[in-house]
Each structure stands twice: as C-alpha cells, then as structure tokens.
Motif scaffolding. Structure first.
Motif, short mmCIF file in Angstrom:
data_model
loop_
_atom_site.label_atom_id
_atom_site.label_comp_id
_atom_site.label_asym_id
_atom_site.label_seq_id
_atom_site.Cartn_x
_atom_site.Cartn_y
_atom_site.Cartn_z
N VAL A 65 0.86 -1.17 0.00
CA VAL A 65 0.00 0.00 0.00
C VAL A 65 0.90 1.22 0.00
CG1 VAL A 65 -1.78 1.30 1.22
CG2 VAL A 65 -1.85 -1.19 1.21
N TYR A 66 0.67 2.12 -0.93
CA TYR A 66 1.49 3.31 -1.07
C TYR A 66 0.75 4.52 -0.54
CZ TYR A 66 4.97 0.87 -3.86
OH TYR A 66 5.96 0.02 -4.27
N TYR A 67 1.44 5.29 0.29
CA TYR A 67 0.88 6.47 0.91
C TYR A 67 1.68 7.71 0.52
CZ TYR A 67 -1.03 2.98 4.16
OH TYR A 67 -1.67 1.90 4.72
N CYS A 68 1.00 8.82 0.37
CA CYS A 68 1.70 10.08 0.27
C CYS A 68 1.47 10.87 1.54
CB CYS A 68 1.27 10.89 -0.96
SG CYS A 68 -0.43 11.49 -0.96
N ALA A 69 2.41 11.76 1.85
CA ALA A 69 2.35 12.53 3.07
C ALA A 69 3.00 13.88 2.85
CB ALA A 69 3.05 11.78 4.21
N ALA A 70 2.56 14.87 3.63
CA ALA A 70 3.08 16.23 3.54
C ALA A 70 3.81 16.59 4.82
CB ALA A 70 1.94 17.22 3.29
N GLY A 71 4.94 17.25 4.67
CA GLY A 71 5.72 17.72 5.80
C GLY A 71 6.51 18.95 5.42
N ARG A 72 7.30 19.43 6.36
CA ARG A 72 8.06 20.65 6.14
C ARG A 72 9.46 20.40 5.64
NH1 ARG A 72 5.47 25.50 5.48
NH2 ARG A 72 3.75 25.69 6.98
N VAL A 73 9.92 19.17 5.75
CA VAL A 73 11.28 18.82 5.36
C VAL A 73 11.25 17.58 4.49
CG1 VAL A 73 13.57 18.19 6.18
CG2 VAL A 73 12.21 19.83 7.48
N ALA A 74 11.98 17.62 3.41
CA ALA A 74 12.09 16.44 2.55
C ALA A 74 12.91 15.38 3.27
CB ALA A 74 12.74 16.81 1.22
N SER A 75 12.29 14.23 3.46
CA SER A 75 12.93 13.18 4.22
C SER A 75 12.24 11.86 3.94
CB SER A 75 12.85 13.50 5.72
OG SER A 75 13.32 12.42 6.51
N LEU A 76 12.95 10.78 4.15
CA LEU A 76 12.36 9.45 4.08
C LEU A 76 11.91 8.95 5.44
CD1 LEU A 76 14.73 7.68 1.52
CD2 LEU A 76 12.53 8.78 1.10
N SER A 77 12.01 9.80 6.44
CA SER A 77 11.58 9.46 7.79
C SER A 77 10.13 9.87 7.99
CB SER A 77 12.47 10.16 8.82
OG SER A 77 12.02 9.89 10.14
N GLN A 78 9.27 8.91 8.21
CA GLN A 78 7.84 9.18 8.28
C GLN A 78 7.45 10.07 9.45
OE1 GLN A 78 5.40 5.68 9.16
NE2 GLN A 78 7.29 4.60 9.73
N ARG A 79 8.27 10.11 10.49
CA ARG A 79 7.93 10.91 11.66
C ARG A 79 7.97 12.41 11.37
NH1 ARG A 79 12.17 13.21 14.44
NH2 ARG A 79 14.27 12.62 13.71
N LEU A 80 8.56 12.81 10.26
CA LEU A 80 8.64 14.21 9.89
C LEU A 80 7.47 14.68 9.04
CD1 LEU A 80 12.46 14.50 9.14
CD2 LEU A 80 11.26 15.00 11.25
N PHE A 81 6.50 13.82 8.83
CA PHE A 81 5.35 14.15 8.00
C PHE A 81 4.09 14.16 8.85
CE2 PHE A 81 8.59 12.84 5.15
CZ PHE A 81 8.39 13.58 4.00
N ASP A 82 3.26 15.17 8.65
CA ASP A 82 2.11 15.42 9.50
C ASP A 82 0.79 14.95 8.90
OD1 ASP A 82 3.68 18.55 10.17
OD2 ASP A 82 3.72 16.77 11.46
N SER A 83 0.63 15.09 7.61
CA SER A 83 -0.64 14.80 6.95
C SER A 83 -0.47 13.64 6.00
CB SER A 83 -1.16 16.03 6.20
OG SER A 83 -1.36 17.13 7.08
N TRP A 84 -1.39 12.70 6.07
CA TRP A 84 -1.28 11.47 5.31
C TRP A 84 -2.55 11.16 4.54
CZ3 TRP A 84 3.03 8.10 5.47
CH2 TRP A 84 4.04 8.49 6.35
N GLY A 85 -2.38 10.56 3.37
CA GLY A 85 -3.51 10.03 2.64
C GLY A 85 -3.88 8.65 3.14
N GLN A 86 -4.89 8.08 2.54
CA GLN A 86 -5.39 6.77 2.95
C GLN A 86 -4.68 5.61 2.26
OE1 GLN A 86 -7.75 6.18 5.50
NE2 GLN A 86 -7.10 8.31 5.82
N GLY A 87 -3.93 5.89 1.22
CA GLY A 87 -3.16 4.86 0.56
C GLY A 87 -3.83 4.30 -0.68
N THR A 88 -3.02 3.75 -1.56
CA THR A 88 -3.50 3.07 -2.74
C THR A 88 -2.71 1.78 -2.92
OG1 THR A 88 -3.99 3.33 -5.12
CG2 THR A 88 -1.96 4.35 -4.31
N GLN A 89 -3.40 0.71 -3.25
CA GLN A 89 -2.78 -0.60 -3.34
C GLN A 89 -2.07 -0.79 -4.67
OE1 GLN A 89 -2.76 -3.35 -1.01
NE2 GLN A 89 -1.24 -4.11 -2.48
#
Length: 122
Positions: A93-117
C-alpha cells in the motif's frame, strides 16, 4: 481541512509501470515537502521517495533508485510517483504525506492520505 488523496494503484505484471498521483487540498502544496511511503504485508512502513519544496531536491530509497521517480505540479496541486520496472517486492500500500522537510523518515510528516494498493504479480 488538509487532505491528500492517492490514486493510480492497481495490478501490474513484473516489469510493468504505474504512475501514482497524490492530490492535495486545504493547503498550499508548494509550502510542503511530499513523501511517498509504502507498507507491504508483514513489513513496517518505509520511505520510498520524497521531493523538497523550493529546491526540488529528491531522495529515493536504495530499493527503488533508478526505477522510481517523483515529481510535483504545484499548479495542479498534485505529486506523482512514476514506477518503472516493477518487481513483486514492490507490492504494498502506497501512501503520500506532507511535511516541512524532505525526508524518508515518516515521523517528519504530518498529513497522510489513505493509501492506494499496488500489486505486482504475473
């Protein structure tokens, strides 16, 4: 009011391609970095690729480097993930997320979609 909606997933054969889209609303997309993450069955969620705000910097995980590419269209408020040479290991399942810093660390992202398979299988 901040919303992200993924689309474009589906079933594809190994070696095939898909383009995922992440449509944003409720905020100005060009104020945020956008990351793509994925979670496979039995695995923890991992960072796939991300794109920065003004500088356009991109980062990709070793497992997808050279096969996936990320891009953004701020006017359309959409971020894309082009996936080429897909492998069964890319099934997740692939998710997109928005944050203030470009990173591969999910903890730095605040807003998330529901995902697509995305399923890669012959």
């Amino acid at each position: 009011q901040v919303q992200l909606v993924e689309s474009g997933g589906g079933l594809v054969q190994p070696g095939g391609s898909l383009r995922l889209s992440c449509a944003a609303s409720g905020f100005t997309l060009d104020d945020y970095a956008i990351g793509w993450f994925r979670q496979a069955p039995g695995k923890e969620r991992e960072g796939v690729s991300c794109i920065g705000i003004a500088d356009g910097s991109t980062y990709s995980a070793d497992s997808v480097r050279g096969r996936f590419s990320i891009s953004r269209d701020n006017a359309k408020k959409t971020v894309y993930l082009r996936m080429n040479s897909l492998k069964p290991e890319d099934t997740a399942v692939y998710y997109c997320a928005a944050g203030r810093v470009a990173s591969l660390s999910q903890r730095l992202f605040d807003s998330w979609g529901q995902g697509t398979q995305v399923t890669v299988s012959s």
